[in-house]
Each structure stands twice: as C-alpha cells, then as structure tokens.
Design a protein around this motif. Structure first.
Motif, PDB file in Angstrom:
ATOM      1  N   LEU A   3       3.515   6.355  -5.667  1.00  0.00           N
ATOM      2  CA  LEU A   3       3.294   6.832  -7.042  1.00  0.00           C
ATOM      3  C   LEU A   3       2.712   8.395  -7.164  1.00  0.00           C
ATOM      4  CD1 LEU A   3       2.597   4.114  -9.671  1.00  0.00           C
ATOM      5  CD2 LEU A   3       4.746   5.398  -9.071  1.00  0.00           C
TER       6      LEU A   3
ATOM      7  N   PHE B 201       0.001   2.818 -12.744  1.00  0.00           N
ATOM      8  CA  PHE B 201      -0.414   2.521 -11.080  1.00  0.00           C
ATOM      9  C   PHE B 201      -1.609   1.388 -11.380  1.00  0.00           C
ATOM     10  CE2 PHE B 201      -3.301   3.153  -7.762  1.00  0.00           C
ATOM     11  CZ  PHE B 201      -2.335   2.941  -6.522  1.00  0.00           C
TER      12      PHE B 201
ATOM     13  N   ALA C  96       0.821  -1.126   0.014  1.00  0.00           N
ATOM     14  CA  ALA C  96      -0.136   0.046  -0.249  1.00  0.00           C
ATOM     15  C   ALA C  96       0.949   1.246  -0.082  1.00  0.00           C
ATOM     16  CB  ALA C  96      -0.726  -0.022   1.100  1.00  0.00           C
ATOM     17  N   MET C  97       1.944   1.241   0.880  1.00  0.00           N
ATOM     18  CA  MET C  97       2.673   2.401   0.746  1.00  0.00           C
ATOM     19  C   MET C  97       3.473   2.701  -0.335  1.00  0.00           C
ATOM     20  SD  MET C  97       2.911   4.527   2.967  1.00  0.00           S
ATOM     21  CE  MET C  97       1.933   5.194   4.041  1.00  0.00           C
TER      22      MET C  97
ATOM     23  N   GLY D   6       2.479   1.803  -3.094  1.00  0.00           N
ATOM     24  CA  GLY D   6       1.479   2.243  -4.109  1.00  0.00           C
ATOM     25  C   GLY D   6       1.247   3.850  -4.017  1.00  0.00           C
ATOM     26  N   VAL D   7       1.099   4.317  -2.646  1.00  0.00           N
ATOM     27  CA  VAL D   7       0.891   5.983  -2.345  1.00  0.00           C
ATOM     28  C   VAL D   7       2.065   6.491  -3.031  1.00  0.00           C
ATOM     29  CG1 VAL D   7       0.834   7.434  -0.455  1.00  0.00           C
ATOM     30  CG2 VAL D   7      -0.564   5.277  -0.272  1.00  0.00           C
TER      31      VAL D   7
END
Lengths: 329, 186
Positions: free
Chosen positions: A130, A156, A124-125, A127-128
């Motif tokens: 991007l 993404f 998740a981190m 992903g954030v």
C-alpha cells in the motif's frame, strides 16, 4: 546448492509470467462478468467474444506516452507503481500454489521459499504494497492524489488490525504459521476444513481481504465518482498498468490465502485432484470479488473506519477469546 | 553468500537512512525511512530469525504509514522544507553524542567476543515457537510490563481523543451549529 538457485529462479520467473498474464486476462473476465450481471454484453468487437480485447488494451498501455507532471516529485512518482507491482509478487513467494508433483523425475515444490512464517510474510508484504498508492498520491502535485493517499493511510490503519486478529484464531488451532502446515491440518476432507470451526474468522478475513485489495465495497482510493482516480489520477501508460497488475496479483493472493487457510487448500476433493481443487477455489474467490463489485455500492471512508474499529475488531477479539477457551477446555 | 547479502543490505540501509537524515524533502525522508525499515527485516532473515523479520515488516510498515499521515497534514510534499537551526548548542550536543555512538559501534566487535547469551535458544523448536518459549518463561514479567504500558498509552489516547466518539464524523459536521462550535473552541 546450484540446483536450488536455478530451481528458485525458474519458479520465480514462472510465477511472474503466469500471474501477470492472469492479471491481464482478469481484466477481460471482470468486464465480461460485470456486463453479464448488469445484462450487457461487455467487450464484443475485438476477436471472438472480445477475447482479443486484452491484446488491444496491452498495446494501448505499452504505446501510450509516459509523461511525468512538471510539478511532481519525479523519483518518487516513478518508483511508486513499481512498489505496488513488486510487493504483490514478493508476497506470492511464500504461498504454496499447487501440491507437490514430479516432473521429469524431479520432485517439484511449487513454492519459491518455504519459510515457517509464511502467513505473516504474505500479510506483511501486501501491507507494504500500500506504500505504492500512498507515495503515488503524495508525489503528484494534485489534490485528488493527496486525497487518494490520505484514504490509503486510513484504509491501511483500519483493515490491517482486522486481518491480523482474524487470522490469529486459525493460527492458534493449527499451531503454526506455515501455509503448508495449514494445508496438512485440513487433509481429512471437507469435514476438516477450518471454515466450519472458524466461520467468523473466515468472514472477517474475507472482508479485510476486500479492503486489502481495494475491491468495491472499499474502493476508496480510486473511486471515480468522488476523487476522479485518487492516487492514479496523473498516471498513464505502463506506470498505471503496473498498479493494475499489482491489484490483480493481490486479488489472486487473497484467493490463495483464503482457500489455503480456510477451505482445505490443495488437498484432493472427492474425485477432483488437489491441483485443480485449489485453482477452482481461487477462481471462486476471484468471481466472488467481481460479484460483490457488481452487487454492492461502495462505502464512505468514515464508514470503513467505523466498520473496522467498532464492529470487526471487537468481533475478532471475541472470536480469539472463545477459540482460546475452547482449546483449553 | 550470506556475507554478500549482508553487505548489500548494510550499504543500502546506511545509504537510505543517510537520505532520511539529510534530505530537506519530507517525501524523500519518509520514503527512505520506510524503505530502510523494510530492508532491516532482510538482516533478520539472513540471521535465520524469520519471525522477527516478519514482525519488523508488519510493525514498521504500519508505524511509518501513520507518520506519513502526519507528514501529509503538516507539509507540502512536493516542496523542500526550510530548516531552522537556531540553537548551535543542540548541534554541538548531537554531534558529540554521534561521535560517542560511533566509538561504541567500532568497539562493539571487540566487546562482543566476550558476550555470552543468558538464555540459550531452546533446541528442537522452530523460530516462532522458540521465541514464544523464551518470552513466556524467562522474560514473562518484562513482556507483561510492556503490555501494560501499551494498554496505558492506548487508554490515554482514547481519553484524549474521545470527544464525540459515539457519533459518526460526517453527522457531527451536518449537525454542527457554527455558533456552538465557536463557543466550544473558546
């Protein structure tokens, strides 16, 4: 309680220092290995074998004028590189970097926060992270920037599904989301590595890991030949350097994830102690990324979407189905 | 310790969502929305619901990324958006609803004292396992219905967008004959 806080702060500072130093050293390694594969010498002039090139680059980055284009959205333009660098290091907080060891009579766990959902948090981190390129591209008033951030969005939305689904099959086998549980699951030596039972998931995870870190077959965001520098067109100096540190920290994180989940983590390997084993594995993945960069051309955005949605995602779903059937039988 | 963290998160989240509501710049609005969503996961982590916190991160970072894509198509990110408030009835209705919502929010702690959980959390399981145990026993039917709804939405999306899906986009542009393209649009 106080000891816990102090230990956490020390660990966080150590990780920050070591990984950002490694990121700087990574640029030198990358140039050198690329040069050798392409039969060149690479950096040679500054220091022995060009090792001090890192220092020269660092001085250049720090002393370069930090300017903000007049048409840009100033606040977002300034915040965007911090997002990339910060999330890359926050993701590392949930990764067990080395086996437990004893230092001055104190048992040290080399993980900042041992949460029971480690994998999800790291994914998740990252992903954030991007959001950094996305906001950077939109904040600068530059057409290459906008193209770069549009490519960030589609990249993404393409790879994230594959990452999640490819990790689901190993998670089902281990029955836990904690990276330490993954490590103990594979404690029985090379024969117990998850890569032998989940080869498809391993390859899918590697491919989406390359997309996650914008490494070469998927470096659409800042491909010089097509979009100048994409999201980073208007950046210079240390703000550009922060994007770079974030990218290299993400490469190291992906290396740690791949070796922890699929290649036995920090279990001792034959005569190699566990701590050295995981460092060797991460170094191998780092080298693999450079190797692929020198050997493969990059692909078009529509090819990336085609690959992720039409090939990799069905493969990952079939892999999960088969894993489930085998586990029930 | 937890109280301090909660108030920091609460103030930040409220501030960020206020920016989302009041900003005229599409970039500020969406960035503060994304940051607020990320910070909400902090509240879940404080409560010990690690799994829900991570899910909040995964789901909303992806969802807002799609919003950004639309924002990029429809607005110039570096300019302010000119808002048109033609309907004063709408403003009247929305502010009325907000007032009611505020009353409910302030009354919630008093009501909340009498709430008892229908399902107690299974003992001896860690966070993801406990959620799975409750989700697949007590709440199996709502969960499956939600899954079917998502499936319906996905199929509808594919049907709506599926023209020429079996061809690569760039090949469509190469092969496209301008004349037939015009006829198709008509």
């Amino acid at each position: 309680m106080d000891g816990y806080i102090i230990a956490t702060v020390i660990k966080a500072i150590l990780i920050l220092a070591v990984i950002s130093a490694l990121a700087g050293f990574g640029t030198y390694i990358e140039r050198k290995i690329l040069a050798f594969i392409q039969r060149r010498l690479g950096p040679m002039h500054v220091g022995p074998f060009g090792v001090l090139q890192i220092a020269a680059d660092g001085i250049k980055l720090f002393t370069k004028e930090d300017f903000i284009p007049s048409g840009a959205n100033k606040i977002v333009f300034m915040v965007a590189p911090i997002i990339t660098a910060a999330t890359a290091f926050i993701a590392l907080a949930a990764v067990p970097l080395l086996p437990e060891f004893t230092l001055f009579g104190i048992d040290v766990k080399p993980i900042v926060s041992d949460m029971n959902i480690g994998i999800l948090f790291v994914i998740a981190m990252m992903g954030v992270g991007l959001y950094g390129p996305l906001l950077a591209g939109m904040a600068q008033e530059n057409k290459w920037g906008i193209i770069g951030s549009a490519r960030t969005a589609i990249q993404f939305l393409s790879y994230e599904v594959v990452t999640g689904l490819s990790l689901l099959a190993p998670i089902m086998m281990v029955g836990s989301l904690s990276l330490i549980d993954f490590n103990t699951y594979q404690a029985g030596g090379i024969g117990h590595w998850i890569v032998w039972t989940q080869p498809v998931a391993f390859i899918l995870f590697l491919i989406s890991g390359f997309a996650e870190t914008n490494r070469t077959p998927f470096d659409l965001l800042e491909n010089e030949a097509e979009v100048i520098s994409g999201y980073a067109t208007e950046y210079s100096g240390m703000r550009w350097g922060m994007f770079f540190i974030g990218e290299y920290a993400n490469m190291i994180t992906i290396g740690f994830l791949a070796s922890l989940i699929f290649l036995g983590g920090f279990n001792p390997l034959w005569i190699i102690p566990g701590g050295l084993a995981i460092i060797l594995k991460v170094a191998f993945f780092f080298f693999l990324m450079l190797w692929v960069r020198s050997a493969w051309p990059h692909i078009r955005p529509d090819q990336l979407m085609w690959l992720c949605w039409k090939v990799l995602m069905p493969l990952a779903v079939i892999n999960i189905l088969i894993t489930g059937l085998v586990m029930m039988a | 310790m937890e109280a301090i963290a909660f108030y920091i998160f609460a103030i930040l989240i409220t501030g960020l969502f206020l920016v989302t509501a009041f900003s005229r710049n599409i970039l500020y609005a969406m960035s503060s929305l994304a940051a607020g969503m990320v910070l909400i996961s902090g509240l879940f982590f404080i409560l010990g619901a690690d799994f829900l916190g991570a899910v909040q991160l995964v789901v909303y970072s992806g969802a807002i990324m799609a919003l950004y894509a639309f924002g990029m198509m429809f607005f110039d990110a570096t300019r302010d958006v000119k808002e048109k408030n033609t309907s004063s009835y709408l403003v009247f209705l929305l502010s009325g609803f907000s007032a009611v919502a505020l009353v409910v929010i302030f009354a919630a702690p008093t009501i909340g004292k009498h709430i008892e959980p229908i399902v107690t959390a299974p003992q001896g399981l860690d966070n993801p396992h406990a959620i799975g145990a409750v989700l697949f026993t007590k709440y199996l039917i709502p969960f499956e219905v939600a899954a079917v709804m998502l499936l319906v939405a996905m199929i509808a999306g594919i049907v709506l967008a599926s023209k020429k899906m079996d061809e690569s986009l760039s090949e469509i542009y190469l092969d496209a004959d301008p004349e037939t393209e015009k006829k198709e649009q008509e």
